[in-house]
Design a protein around this motif. Structure first.
Motif, PDB file in Angstrom:
ATOM      1  N   ALA A   1       0.810  -1.216   0.000  1.00 14.35           N
ATOM      2  CA  ALA A   1       0.000   0.000   0.000  1.00 14.35           C
ATOM      3  C   ALA A   1       0.843   1.266   0.000  1.00 14.35           C
ATOM      4  O   ALA A   1       0.348   2.349  -0.314  1.00 14.35           O
ATOM      5  N   LEU A   2       2.141   1.142   0.342  1.00 11.58           N
ATOM      6  CA  LEU A   2       3.009   2.307   0.432  1.00 11.58           C
ATOM      7  C   LEU A   2       3.917   2.466  -0.786  1.00 11.58           C
ATOM      8  O   LEU A   2       4.741   3.367  -0.826  1.00 11.58           O
ATOM      9  N   LYS A   3       3.762   1.585  -1.770  1.00 15.06           N
ATOM     10  CA  LYS A   3       4.541   1.733  -2.996  1.00 15.06           C
ATOM     11  C   LYS A   3       3.950   2.858  -3.838  1.00 15.06           C
ATOM     12  O   LYS A   3       2.745   2.963  -3.996  1.00 15.06           O
ATOM     13  N   LEU A   4       4.828   3.673  -4.390  1.00 13.19           N
ATOM     14  CA  LEU A   4       4.347   4.735  -5.280  1.00 13.19           C
ATOM     15  C   LEU A   4       4.119   4.178  -6.681  1.00 13.19           C
ATOM     16  O   LEU A   4       3.120   4.466  -7.326  1.00 13.19           O
ATOM     17  N   THR A   5       5.068   3.371  -7.157  1.00  9.95           N
ATOM     18  CA  THR A   5       4.943   2.659  -8.428  1.00  9.95           C
ATOM     19  C   THR A   5       5.469   1.239  -8.210  1.00  9.95           C
ATOM     20  O   THR A   5       5.966   0.918  -7.132  1.00  9.95           O
ATOM     21  N   ASP A   6       5.395   0.405  -9.229  1.00  9.57           N
ATOM     22  CA  ASP A   6       5.860  -0.974  -9.088  1.00  9.57           C
ATOM     23  C   ASP A   6       7.337  -1.049  -8.723  1.00  9.57           C
ATOM     24  O   ASP A   6       7.765  -1.940  -7.982  1.00  9.57           O
ATOM     25  N   SER A   7       8.139  -0.108  -9.234  1.00  6.76           N
ATOM     26  CA  SER A   7       9.585  -0.181  -9.039  1.00  6.76           C
ATOM     27  C   SER A   7      10.112   0.721  -7.939  1.00  6.76           C
ATOM     28  O   SER A   7      11.227   0.534  -7.462  1.00  6.76           O
ATOM     29  N   SER A   8       9.351   1.726  -7.535  1.00  9.27           N
ATOM     30  CA  SER A   8       9.804   2.640  -6.487  1.00  9.27           C
ATOM     31  C   SER A   8       9.327   2.157  -5.124  1.00  9.27           C
ATOM     32  O   SER A   8       8.337   1.434  -5.014  1.00  9.27           O
ATOM     33  N   ARG A   9      10.045   2.551  -4.088  1.00 10.96           N
ATOM     34  CA  ARG A   9       9.725   2.136  -2.733  1.00 10.96           C
ATOM     35  C   ARG A   9       9.806   3.328  -1.781  1.00 10.96           C
ATOM     36  O   ARG A   9      10.684   4.184  -1.914  1.00 10.96           O
ATOM     37  N   LEU A  10       8.883   3.364  -0.830  1.00 10.67           N
ATOM     38  CA  LEU A  10       8.918   4.395   0.199  1.00 10.67           C
ATOM     39  C   LEU A  10      10.117   4.164   1.108  1.00 10.67           C
ATOM     40  O   LEU A  10      10.276   3.083   1.675  1.00 10.67           O
ATOM     41  N   LEU A  11      10.962   5.181   1.244  1.00 13.01           N
ATOM     42  CA  LEU A  11      12.127   5.073   2.122  1.00 13.01           C
ATOM     43  C   LEU A  11      11.840   5.640   3.507  1.00 13.01           C
ATOM     44  O   LEU A  11      12.284   5.098   4.512  1.00 13.01           O
ATOM     45  N   TYR A  12      11.094   6.746   3.553  1.00 12.45           N
ATOM     46  CA  TYR A  12      10.700   7.299   4.842  1.00 12.45           C
ATOM     47  C   TYR A  12       9.657   8.395   4.650  1.00 12.45           C
ATOM     48  O   TYR A  12       9.451   8.899   3.543  1.00 12.45           O
ATOM     49  N   ALA A  13       9.008   8.740   5.745  1.00 12.37           N
ATOM     50  CA  ALA A  13       8.052   9.851   5.765  1.00 12.37           C
ATOM     51  C   ALA A  13       8.622  10.957   6.646  1.00 12.37           C
ATOM     52  O   ALA A  13       9.264  10.685   7.669  1.00 12.37           O
ATOM     53  N   LEU A  14       8.398  12.207   6.245  1.00 19.23           N
ATOM     54  CA  LEU A  14       8.952  13.358   6.955  1.00 19.23           C
ATOM     55  C   LEU A  14       7.795  14.236   7.457  1.00 19.23           C
ATOM     56  O   LEU A  14       7.308  15.107   6.743  1.00 19.23           O
ATOM     57  N   PRO A  15       7.330  14.003   8.685  1.00 22.88           N
ATOM     58  CA  PRO A  15       6.196  14.774   9.212  1.00 22.88           C
ATOM     59  C   PRO A  15       6.546  16.247   9.410  1.00 22.88           C
ATOM     60  O   PRO A  15       7.694  16.599   9.701  1.00 22.88           O
ATOM     61  N   ILE A  16       5.544  17.100   9.270  1.00 25.97           N
ATOM     62  CA  ILE A  16       5.714  18.539   9.475  1.00 25.97           C
ATOM     63  C   ILE A  16       5.359  18.861  10.926  1.00 25.97           C
ATOM     64  O   ILE A  16       4.224  18.660  11.349  1.00 25.97           O
ATOM     65  N   PRO A  17       6.318  19.352  11.711  1.00 25.36           N
ATOM     66  CA  PRO A  17       6.051  19.636  13.128  1.00 25.36           C
ATOM     67  C   PRO A  17       5.618  21.079  13.377  1.00 25.36           C
ATOM     68  O   PRO A  17       5.837  21.972  12.557  1.00 25.36           O
ATOM     69  N   LEU A  18       5.020  21.295  14.525  1.00 28.39           N
ATOM     70  CA  LEU A  18       4.871  22.628  15.074  1.00 28.39           C
ATOM     71  C   LEU A  18       6.151  22.938  15.840  1.00 28.39           C
ATOM     72  O   LEU A  18       6.779  22.042  16.408  1.00 28.39           O
TER      73      LEU A  18
END
Length: 348
Positions: free
Chosen positions: A141-158
């Motif tokens: 569910a976290l793949k952007l395309t068949d060949s790309s992979r999610l490496l990390y998420a960068l949350p926006i803080p207060l």
């Protein structure tokens, strides 16, 4: 490690010079040459990677991430030297297209937040499928395309200046407090499509009039999160609804009076990686890319809680499932509409 960092800096300058010279000499396009991926399964690929001995990554990673990654990967695969050239997402897209047009292959892996670029490159057949066991285990569910992979998420803080603010911020509604009138930092929407997604999300979660109410605070706008963090550190602004955990934590480590909090829910940009189909070192690229998605690789990326891991490894700033992930869902028309709403609300 100082020597390794200097080598990467020198490499960035040499790569740019080499590309310029090659483009001038080539004067035309053509398919860039690629190495050969070993047949016979994953063990054969790992053996061939050791023979290749090196690879090059174009990355938007922070210096701290690069240091952790190169050290940890070096311990796991001492026979493979990884060079990580730091380029912004947009710089990578430009550089890679120039190299492909010139028939010059330099990079093996691209690592950035240009969502549309990954989609376009996938459709063009310019990305190679990852073969390793960790890549196969990346949540579908976290793949952007068949060949790309999610490496990390960068949350926006207060974030806020703890010397100027006595009551901590807990959510976005706190940005409307009277004490922040004329002393509030926000992201300039011209910073990219992901920020259009952020402001669209704010309106949906905080109310359709939230931008208008923010505008009444007479905020100051920043394009780079590092600039926003520096403004808070110096009390140019007392608080900010825009930031980057790595950038702000780097200032905190130097003694800056910044406090940080992730609101609930929190909006997060995402960073992806992919192996290029014209990678000069396809086997080494497979091994490194797979290692990045392993538990050890994710721990090196996460560090001291700067980002969130798709594998939810220890040390991540948040569980990936608790974040609202932006993955390039907005089209050009959506971005234009949200930008117009933003400009109208803030009188820009």
């Amino acid at each position: 490690m100082e020597r390794s960092v200097k080598r990467r800096q020198r490499f960035g300058l040499l790569a740019a010079a080499l590309l310029t010279a090659t483009l001038a000499a080539c004067g035309g396009g053509g398919a860039a040459p690629a190495g050969t991926l070993a047949s016979g399964g994953w063990e054969a690929i790992v053996d061939a990677a050791g023979t290749e001995g090196s690879l090059l990554v174009y990355s938007s990673a922070t210096p701290a991430q690069i240091q952790r990654i190169t050290q940890a990967f070096g311990r796991a695969h001492p026979d493979i030297a990884v060079e990580i050239a730091t380029l912004t997402s947009s710089e990578q897209v430009t550089r890679l297209q120039q190299e492909r047009d010139a028939g010059l292959a330099q990079a093996d892996i691209a690592w950035n937040a240009q969502y549309n670029w990954f989609t376009q490159e996938q459709q063009a057949g310019h990305l190679a499928d990852p073969r390793g066991p960790a890549a196969a285990d990346n949540p579908p569910a976290l793949k952007l395309t068949d060949s790309s992979r999610l490496l990390y998420a960068l949350p926006i803080p207060l974030q806020w200046n703890k010397n100027a603010v006595t009551t901590p911020l807990t959510g976005y509604q706190d940005l409307l407090r009277p004490e922040f009138a004329g002393s509030l930092g926000l992201a300039d929407i011209t910073g990219g499509a992901s920020l259009a997604g952020f402001y669209d999300w704010l309106q949906r979660t905080q109310g359709p009039d939230f931008l208008t109410r923010l505008a009444a605070q007479k905020p100051k706008f920043y394009i780079q999160p590092s600039e926003s963090a520096q403004a808070v550190a110096s009390a140019e602004t007392k608080a900010s609804g825009y930031g980057s955990l790595p950038a702000s934590k780097a200032l905190v480590a130097q003694g800056a009076p910044i406090e940080l909090r992730l609101p609930e829910p929190a909006f997060s940009t995402t960073t992806y990686g992919a192996i290029l189909d014209n990678a000069p070192h396809p086997n080494a690229a497979q091994v490194f890319f797979d290692w990045l998605q392993s538990t050890d690789g994710q721990k090196a990326i996460v560090g001291n809680g700067d980002v969130a891991s798709p594998k939810d490894v220890d040390g991540g700033v948040a569980k990936i499932g608790s974040l609202t992930l932006y993955r390039g869902e907005l089209g050009k028309d959506d971005v234009a509409r949200i930008t117009a709403e933003f400009n109208k609300a803030f009188g820009r």
